[in-house]
Motif scaffolding. Sequence first.
Motif, mmCIF file in Angstrom:
data_model
loop_
_atom_site.group_PDB
_atom_site.id
_atom_site.type_symbol
_atom_site.label_atom_id
_atom_site.label_comp_id
_atom_site.label_asym_id
_atom_site.label_seq_id
_atom_site.Cartn_x
_atom_site.Cartn_y
_atom_site.Cartn_z
ATOM 1 N N CYS A 158 50.967 70.639 53.140
ATOM 2 C CA CYS A 158 50.709 71.772 52.249
ATOM 3 C C CYS A 158 49.412 72.437 52.693
ATOM 4 C CB CYS A 158 50.614 71.333 50.783
ATOM 5 S SG CYS A 158 49.158 70.355 50.392
ATOM 6 N N SER A 159 49.054 73.496 51.994
ATOM 7 C CA SER A 159 47.776 74.146 52.281
ATOM 8 C C SER A 159 46.634 73.380 51.612
ATOM 9 C CB SER A 159 47.792 75.594 51.786
ATOM 10 O OG SER A 159 47.797 75.599 50.370
ATOM 11 N N ASN A 180 40.671 68.056 54.433
ATOM 12 C CA ASN A 180 40.448 68.659 55.755
ATOM 13 C C ASN A 180 41.739 69.300 56.244
ATOM 14 O OD1 ASN A 180 37.690 67.960 56.344
ATOM 15 N ND2 ASN A 180 38.388 65.849 56.531
ATOM 16 N N GLN A 181 41.635 70.555 56.624
ATOM 17 C CA GLN A 181 42.792 71.283 57.172
ATOM 18 C C GLN A 181 43.014 70.823 58.620
ATOM 19 O OE1 GLN A 181 44.046 74.137 55.151
ATOM 20 N NE2 GLN A 181 45.863 73.811 56.391
ATOM 21 N N GLN A 207 34.455 74.095 46.517
ATOM 22 C CA GLN A 207 35.817 74.490 46.147
ATOM 23 C C GLN A 207 36.791 74.370 47.329
ATOM 24 O OE1 GLN A 207 36.601 75.223 42.958
ATOM 25 N NE2 GLN A 207 38.732 75.274 43.565
ATOM 26 N N ASN A 208 37.926 73.754 47.073
ATOM 27 C CA ASN A 208 39.016 73.555 48.044
ATOM 28 C C ASN A 208 38.625 72.695 49.245
ATOM 29 O OD1 ASN A 208 40.915 75.023 46.545
ATOM 30 N ND2 ASN A 208 40.148 76.939 47.380
ATOM 31 N N GLU A 209 37.513 71.986 49.148
ATOM 32 C CA GLU A 209 37.090 71.144 50.261
ATOM 33 C C GLU A 209 36.707 69.723 49.845
ATOM 34 O OE1 GLU A 209 33.558 71.229 53.526
ATOM 35 O OE2 GLU A 209 34.613 73.116 53.129
ATOM 36 N N GLU A 210 35.797 69.599 48.882
ATOM 37 C CA GLU A 210 35.295 68.266 48.536
ATOM 38 C C GLU A 210 34.653 68.285 47.160
ATOM 39 O OE1 GLU A 210 32.267 64.902 50.447
ATOM 40 O OE2 GLU A 210 32.099 66.979 51.096
ATOM 41 N N VAL A 250 44.540 66.563 55.616
ATOM 42 C CA VAL A 250 44.260 65.156 55.373
ATOM 43 C C VAL A 250 43.402 65.093 54.122
ATOM 44 C CG1 VAL A 250 43.069 63.086 56.194
ATOM 45 C CG2 VAL A 250 44.433 64.441 57.783
ATOM 46 N N ALA A 251 43.893 64.369 53.129
ATOM 47 C CA ALA A 251 43.113 64.117 51.917
ATOM 48 C C ALA A 251 42.511 62.729 52.064
ATOM 49 C CB ALA A 251 44.000 64.185 50.680
ATOM 50 N N SER A 252 41.224 62.627 51.805
ATOM 51 C CA SER A 252 40.566 61.323 51.934
ATOM 52 C C SER A 252 39.719 61.043 50.697
ATOM 53 C CB SER A 252 39.682 61.281 53.183
ATOM 54 O OG SER A 252 38.629 62.219 53.079
ATOM 55 N N THR A 253 39.455 59.784 50.510
ATOM 56 C CA THR A 253 38.543 59.353 49.467
ATOM 57 C C THR A 253 37.673 58.245 50.059
ATOM 58 O OG1 THR A 253 38.306 58.497 47.219
ATOM 59 C CG2 THR A 253 40.229 57.750 48.457
#
Length: 185
Positions: free
Chosen positions: A22-23, A115-116, A74-77, A123-126
């Motif tokens: 997704c975006s 991260n795009q 916003q939209n990053e972290e 990639v979504a990270s935690t």
Amino acid sequence: MLLDKYLPKYTFKEYHDIQISCSKEYAYTAARNLDFSKSKTIRFLLTVRGLPTNDLTLEGFVKQVKFTFLEEIQNEEFIIGFWAKVGVEKIIDKNQFAIDNTSRRLKVVWNFKINQIEDELVVASTETRVYCIAMITKLFFAIYWPIIRPFSGLIRKKMLSIIKENAENSFKSSVLKDNLIPSET
């Protein structure tokens, strides 16, 4: 990276990530609106740890356990944190939290970052970082962390799976909706 701003030095850390089709905006929104109640595993593990399970939205959980939203790009972290002397304490002054490495025994930060990678791939990270300020805390945590880490890691992985499912479903619905609406020419 906000983690480095608030806790560049740490004693322990845990990192997990997941690819999402997704975006960036959809993944970020899914992370920010995370609802743990979609996972019986998360509810069970939080209950076993004695943590509240009344409001299992990210926002509700953060309030219940006295964590603090520290900052957001916003939209990053976004980053959440707390510190403790005897028990968990809400952070009143975010700048003080970033520089104070003496008045408490423990500092913890926890982020979600998107991260795009490609147009429709992120990639979504935690990552969770723990800084043990007092030696006694470091000794205690050295025993506690190996016991709790697998369960904490499982919770984080389940959270990322929920984010992935919600983001991809929202994104697909939006794309389908856009494709069904006739364009005006």
